[in-house]
Structure formats: C-alpha cells, structure tokens
Design an enzyme around this catalytic site. Structure first.
Site, PDB file in Angstrom:
ATOM      1  N   SER A   1       6.795  67.022  10.484  1.00 49.38           N
ATOM      2  CA  SER A   1       7.396  68.048   9.628  1.00 49.38           C
ATOM      3  C   SER A   1       7.211  69.399  10.315  1.00 49.38           C
ATOM      4  O   SER A   1       6.108  69.957  10.325  1.00 49.38           O
ATOM      5  CB  SER A   1       6.692  68.047   8.270  1.00 49.38           C
ATOM      6  OG  SER A   1       7.137  69.141   7.493  1.00 49.38           O
TER       7      SER A   1
ATOM      8  N   HIS B   1      11.455  66.437  12.024  1.00 47.11           N
ATOM      9  CA  HIS B   1      11.899  66.648  10.635  1.00 47.11           C
ATOM     10  C   HIS B   1      11.921  68.138  10.349  1.00 47.11           C
ATOM     11  O   HIS B   1      10.903  68.828  10.451  1.00 47.11           O
ATOM     12  CB  HIS B   1      10.929  65.937   9.681  1.00 47.11           C
ATOM     13  CG  HIS B   1      11.317  65.987   8.241  1.00 47.11           C
ATOM     14  ND1 HIS B   1      12.235  65.135   7.684  1.00 47.11           N
ATOM     15  CD2 HIS B   1      10.905  66.798   7.234  1.00 47.11           C
ATOM     16  CE1 HIS B   1      12.359  65.401   6.391  1.00 47.11           C
ATOM     17  NE2 HIS B   1      11.556  66.406   6.090  1.00 47.11           N
TER      18      HIS B   1
ATOM     19  N   ASP C   1      12.626  70.948   7.609  1.00 41.87           N
ATOM     20  CA  ASP C   1      12.823  71.253   6.187  1.00 41.87           C
ATOM     21  C   ASP C   1      13.550  72.580   6.044  1.00 41.87           C
ATOM     22  O   ASP C   1      13.002  73.621   6.398  1.00 41.87           O
ATOM     23  CB  ASP C   1      11.468  71.335   5.482  1.00 41.87           C
ATOM     24  CG  ASP C   1      10.832  69.964   5.352  1.00 41.87           C
ATOM     25  OD1 ASP C   1       9.703  69.780   5.828  1.00 41.87           O
ATOM     26  OD2 ASP C   1      11.484  69.072   4.773  1.00 41.87           O
TER      27      ASP C   1
ATOM     28  N   MET D   1      15.113  75.211   3.503  1.00 40.20           N
ATOM     29  CA  MET D   1      15.046  75.597   2.091  1.00 40.20           C
ATOM     30  C   MET D   1      15.675  76.975   1.908  1.00 40.20           C
ATOM     31  O   MET D   1      15.645  77.801   2.824  1.00 40.20           O
ATOM     32  CB  MET D   1      13.576  75.642   1.640  1.00 40.20           C
ATOM     33  CG  MET D   1      12.813  74.364   1.917  1.00 40.20           C
ATOM     34  SD  MET D   1      11.049  74.588   1.558  1.00 40.20           S
ATOM     35  CE  MET D   1      10.390  73.065   2.286  1.00 40.20           C
TER      36      MET D   1
ATOM     37  N   HIS E   1      16.233  67.998   6.485  1.00 43.08           N
ATOM     38  CA  HIS E   1      16.048  67.733   5.049  1.00 43.08           C
ATOM     39  C   HIS E   1      16.497  68.994   4.318  1.00 43.08           C
ATOM     40  O   HIS E   1      15.784  70.011   4.333  1.00 43.08           O
ATOM     41  CB  HIS E   1      14.560  67.422   4.811  1.00 43.08           C
ATOM     42  CG  HIS E   1      14.173  67.285   3.382  1.00 43.08           C
ATOM     43  ND1 HIS E   1      12.855  67.223   2.990  1.00 43.08           N
ATOM     44  CD2 HIS E   1      14.899  67.185   2.250  1.00 43.08           C
ATOM     45  CE1 HIS E   1      12.792  67.097   1.679  1.00 43.08           C
ATOM     46  NE2 HIS E   1      14.017  67.065   1.206  1.00 43.08           N
TER      47      HIS E   1
ATOM     48  N   MET F   1      17.086  71.336   1.274  1.00 43.46           N
ATOM     49  CA  MET F   1      16.619  71.640  -0.077  1.00 43.46           C
ATOM     50  C   MET F   1      17.258  72.980  -0.450  1.00 43.46           C
ATOM     51  O   MET F   1      16.595  74.038  -0.505  1.00 43.46           O
ATOM     52  CB  MET F   1      15.085  71.722  -0.101  1.00 43.46           C
ATOM     53  CG  MET F   1      14.414  70.364   0.097  1.00 43.46           C
ATOM     54  SD  MET F   1      12.666  70.447   0.520  1.00 43.46           S
ATOM     55  CE  MET F   1      12.794  70.427   2.312  1.00 43.46           C
TER      56      MET F   1
ATOM     57  N   MET G   1      10.875  61.469  -1.966  1.00 47.18           N
ATOM     58  CA  MET G   1       9.889  62.554  -1.966  1.00 47.18           C
ATOM     59  C   MET G   1       8.632  62.053  -2.671  1.00 47.18           C
ATOM     60  O   MET G   1       8.698  61.642  -3.848  1.00 47.18           O
ATOM     61  CB  MET G   1      10.437  63.788  -2.679  1.00 47.18           C
ATOM     62  CG  MET G   1      11.543  64.504  -1.917  1.00 47.18           C
ATOM     63  SD  MET G   1      11.069  64.947  -0.233  1.00 47.18           S
ATOM     64  CE  MET G   1       9.704  66.090  -0.562  1.00 47.18           C
TER      65      MET G   1
ATOM     66  N   GLY H   1       9.060  71.394  -1.318  1.00 49.01           N
ATOM     67  CA  GLY H   1       8.965  72.836  -1.151  1.00 49.01           C
ATOM     68  C   GLY H   1       7.753  73.309  -0.398  1.00 49.01           C
ATOM     69  O   GLY H   1       7.833  74.306   0.326  1.00 49.01           O
ATOM     70  N   PHE H   2       6.645  72.617  -0.558  1.00 57.40           N
ATOM     71  CA  PHE H   2       5.417  73.134   0.051  1.00 57.40           C
ATOM     72  C   PHE H   2       4.609  72.017   0.691  1.00 57.40           C
ATOM     73  O   PHE H   2       4.548  70.901   0.165  1.00 57.40           O
ATOM     74  CB  PHE H   2       4.552  73.855  -0.995  1.00 57.40           C
ATOM     75  CG  PHE H   2       5.244  75.054  -1.581  1.00 57.40           C
ATOM     76  CD1 PHE H   2       6.019  74.935  -2.735  1.00 57.40           C
ATOM     77  CD2 PHE H   2       5.178  76.295  -0.945  1.00 57.40           C
ATOM     78  CE1 PHE H   2       6.690  76.030  -3.258  1.00 57.40           C
ATOM     79  CE2 PHE H   2       5.855  77.397  -1.460  1.00 57.40           C
ATOM     80  CZ  PHE H   2       6.616  77.257  -2.625  1.00 57.40           C
TER      81      PHE H   2
ATOM     82  N   GLY I   1       0.873  70.484   1.973  1.00 52.75           N
ATOM     83  CA  GLY I   1      -0.479  70.519   1.428  1.00 52.75           C
ATOM     84  C   GLY I   1      -0.636  70.037   0.009  1.00 52.75           C
ATOM     85  O   GLY I   1      -1.682  70.236  -0.616  1.00 52.75           O
TER      86      GLY I   1
ATOM     87  N   ASP J   1       8.244  61.470   2.390  1.00 49.48           N
ATOM     88  CA  ASP J   1       7.968  62.853   2.763  1.00 49.48           C
ATOM     89  C   ASP J   1       7.023  63.477   1.747  1.00 49.48           C
ATOM     90  O   ASP J   1       7.384  63.639   0.581  1.00 49.48           O
ATOM     91  CB  ASP J   1       9.311  63.614   2.789  1.00 49.48           C
ATOM     92  CG  ASP J   1       9.179  65.034   3.262  1.00 49.48           C
ATOM     93  OD1 ASP J   1      10.221  65.722   3.335  1.00 49.48           O
ATOM     94  OD2 ASP J   1       8.056  65.467   3.568  1.00 49.48           O
ATOM     95  N   GLY J   2       5.800  63.775   2.227  1.00 49.33           N
ATOM     96  CA  GLY J   2       4.855  64.447   1.320  1.00 49.33           C
ATOM     97  C   GLY J   2       3.528  63.722   1.252  1.00 49.33           C
ATOM     98  O   GLY J   2       3.486  62.573   0.822  1.00 49.33           O
TER      99      GLY J   2
ATOM    100  N   GLY K   1       2.906  65.712   8.071  1.00 50.20           N
ATOM    101  CA  GLY K   1       2.705  67.162   8.045  1.00 50.20           C
ATOM    102  C   GLY K   1       1.240  67.513   8.080  1.00 50.20           C
ATOM    103  O   GLY K   1       0.479  66.961   8.882  1.00 50.20           O
ATOM    104  N   SER K   2       0.869  68.410   7.151  1.00 54.25           N
ATOM    105  CA  SER K   2      -0.514  68.928   7.175  1.00 54.25           C
ATOM    106  C   SER K   2      -1.529  67.863   6.782  1.00 54.25           C
ATOM    107  O   SER K   2      -2.725  68.023   7.041  1.00 54.25           O
ATOM    108  CB  SER K   2      -0.617  70.124   6.222  1.00 54.25           C
ATOM    109  OG  SER K   2      -0.467  69.685   4.883  1.00 54.25           O
TER     110      SER K   2
HETATM  111  C1  DX5 Z   1       7.468  68.881   1.279  1.00 51.19           C
HETATM  112  C2  DX5 Z   1       7.157  69.348   2.708  1.00 51.19           C
HETATM  113  C3  DX5 Z   1       6.984  68.144   3.626  1.00 51.19           C
HETATM  114  C4  DX5 Z   1       5.588  67.648   3.641  1.00 51.19           C
HETATM  115  C5  DX5 Z   1       4.643  68.390   4.560  1.00 51.19           C
HETATM  116  O1  DX5 Z   1       8.656  69.519   0.858  1.00 51.19           O
HETATM  117  O2  DX5 Z   1       8.225  70.091   3.158  1.00 51.19           O
HETATM  118  O3  DX5 Z   1       7.412  68.442   4.921  1.00 51.19           O
HETATM  119  O4  DX5 Z   1       5.019  67.732   2.378  1.00 51.19           O
HETATM  120  O5  DX5 Z   1       3.566  67.529   4.825  1.00 51.19           O
HETATM  121  P1  DX5 Z   1       2.221  67.478   3.944  1.00 51.19           P
HETATM  122  O6  DX5 Z   1       2.622  67.054   2.572  1.00 51.19           O
HETATM  123  O7  DX5 Z   1       1.356  66.450   4.658  1.00 51.19           O
HETATM  124  O8  DX5 Z   1       1.616  68.851   3.981  1.00 51.19           O
HETATM  125 ZN    ZN Z   2      11.061  67.252   4.208  1.00 52.75          ZN
END
Ligand code: DX5
Ligand code: ZN
Length: 221
Positions: free
Chosen positions: A9, A34, A36, A38, A67, A69, A138, A143-144, A146, A177-178, A199-200
């Site tokens: 991500s 990937h 994102d 938005m 992706h 959004m 999802m 959107g976020f 973490g 995703d998430g 991602g994070s």
């Molecule tokens: C959700 C984020 C995702 C993802 C990021 O919209 O854009 O790309 O949650 O990774 P995590 O969830 O591991 O921080």
């Molecule tokens: Zn995404």
C-alpha cells in the site's frame, strides 16, 4: 496451493522518498503496487495524488493497482488510463452507475475490480459479475492506515469465496485491504484471500527492516 500475491500500500511508504521505496519494493519481489486514491469526499483523506502516480509510473514496470475511493470515478479513470495502470477498483458505494464505470475501465483495457466497504453485502456484485476481474474486500473501513480488522472481515472473505465459487467464478481473485498483519495473514489466506494489500500492519511496520517484514509475510502465507 494457490499463489498469493503481495501488493504494498504505497500510501504507507515514505512519501518523501517514494522513488527509493519503489526500488526497494522491486528488490523485495512484490507483485503489484497498490495506490490508494482518495478525494476527501468519499473518505476524508488524500494520501496520494495523480501526479505522484504519474511520476512513479516511469520508475518501474511493476503493475499499478489503483484503489479509487472517490465520488467522480470517471474523471480518475480517464486520467489513470493516460498514465498507464493495470487495474482499477471502484467502490460499489461510490457511484449510482457501477455497470457503466466498470465498463469504462475495461474499455481502456484495464482490469476492473469492485471494492466493498465492510458493511456492504456481496449481493452488490450480482449484476456486474460479468464485468469484473477481481473483488476487493475492505477488511477495515477505508481511508486510513493503522486501523484494526472489522468484526466481520474474515467471515466476509469466506462468504465472498463461496459466493464466487457458487457462480462458477472460482478463477476470480479476492483482494483484501486493511490490517493485513503478520497474525491476520494466515486467517485471511485460509478464508480465501488471493491478493494481500500490505501496509503499516506488516510490510511497512516500523520496527523491522523491510526485508525481514517481507520474509515474515511470505512465511505467514
Ligand atoms: C485503507 C488503507 C489501506 C490499508 C493500509 O483504506 O488505505 O491501504 O489499510 O494498511 P494497514 O491497514 O496495514 O495500515
Ligand atoms: Zn486500498
């Protein structure tokens, strides 16, 4: 055993050193990048811009998995088609004309996916199943980075795999995703996830070097 693909991500990468990040991700052997996108309307955030995607495009041959959004999918699809991306997922909740939007993506020769927010039922796919190349489930509210897995996330992946298989669509991959974390990956893959947006929670988790995180992801698959 199924091949499970890994898609970092890019909003979770170091935004001040994205060129270095892309080179490192290539060395780590990731499958897709990937992105994102938005617009602060569909979700209240804006981590990556179209110009950023355009500048990253010339750095790598890795597939770009966008992706969306956003509220005006058509505008972004046209711009992304000019940049040159391999797949675009749109949220079923973001448009009144999902069939038209998916057809537009495919008209550009780009793979089309439907993204579903946690609360959205799989029935949203029923009359566009002929128009999609993958489904994006999802597993957090979009959107976020973490955030933690929603309560129904694993069950929804299982239900989605069954929903696709019952319709002779076993070849369609499920992207998740998430909160794809080291501990969640095994359950997500067992439930039917084929493409992991990392991602994070895993690849970009700060405490370890990326190579070690990537190895832990591969071991968890
Ligand atoms: C959700 C984020 C995702 C993802 C990021 O919209 O854009 O790309 O949650 O990774 P995590 O969830 O591991 O921080
Ligand atoms: Zn995404």
């Amino acid at each position: 055993s199924r091949t499970v693909r890994v898609a970092p991500s890019m909003m979770c990468a170091d935004q001040a050193h994205l060129a270095d990040e892309v080179r490192e991700l290539e060395m780590l052997g990731v499958d897709w990048l990937h992105m994102d996108i938005m617009d602060t309307h569909f979700v209240p955030n804006m981590p990556l811009g179209l110009t950023t995607v355009e500048h990253l495009r010339s750095l790598t041959r890795l597939p770009f998995d966008v992706h969306l959004m956003v509220e005006h999918n058509e505008l972004f699809i046209e711009r992304l088609a000019k940049i040159g991306v391999q797949s675009i997922s749109v949220h079923a909740e973001s448009t009144r004309h999902l069939d038209r939007v998916l057809s537009l993506i495919r008209a550009h020769g780009i793979q089309a996916g439907v993204a579903l927010n946690p609360a959205t039922p799989l029935s949203a796919l029923e009359y566009v199943r002929e128009l999609i190349d993958f489904v994006l489930i999802m597993t957090v509210n979009p959107g976020f980075a973490g955030q933690l897995l929603t309560a129904s996330a694993i069950r929804k992946i299982e239900d989605c795999r069954r929903w696709l298989d019952e319709r002779g669509l076993s070849q369609l991959p499920i992207q998740v995703d998430g909160n794809v974390s080291f501990t969640n990956i095994a359950r997500m893959v067992a439930a039917g996830a084929d493409i992991l947006v990392v991602g994070s929670s895993s690849l970009f988790a700060s405490e370890r070097p990326r190579l070690e995180n990537m190895r832990r992801i591969e071991q968890a698959i």
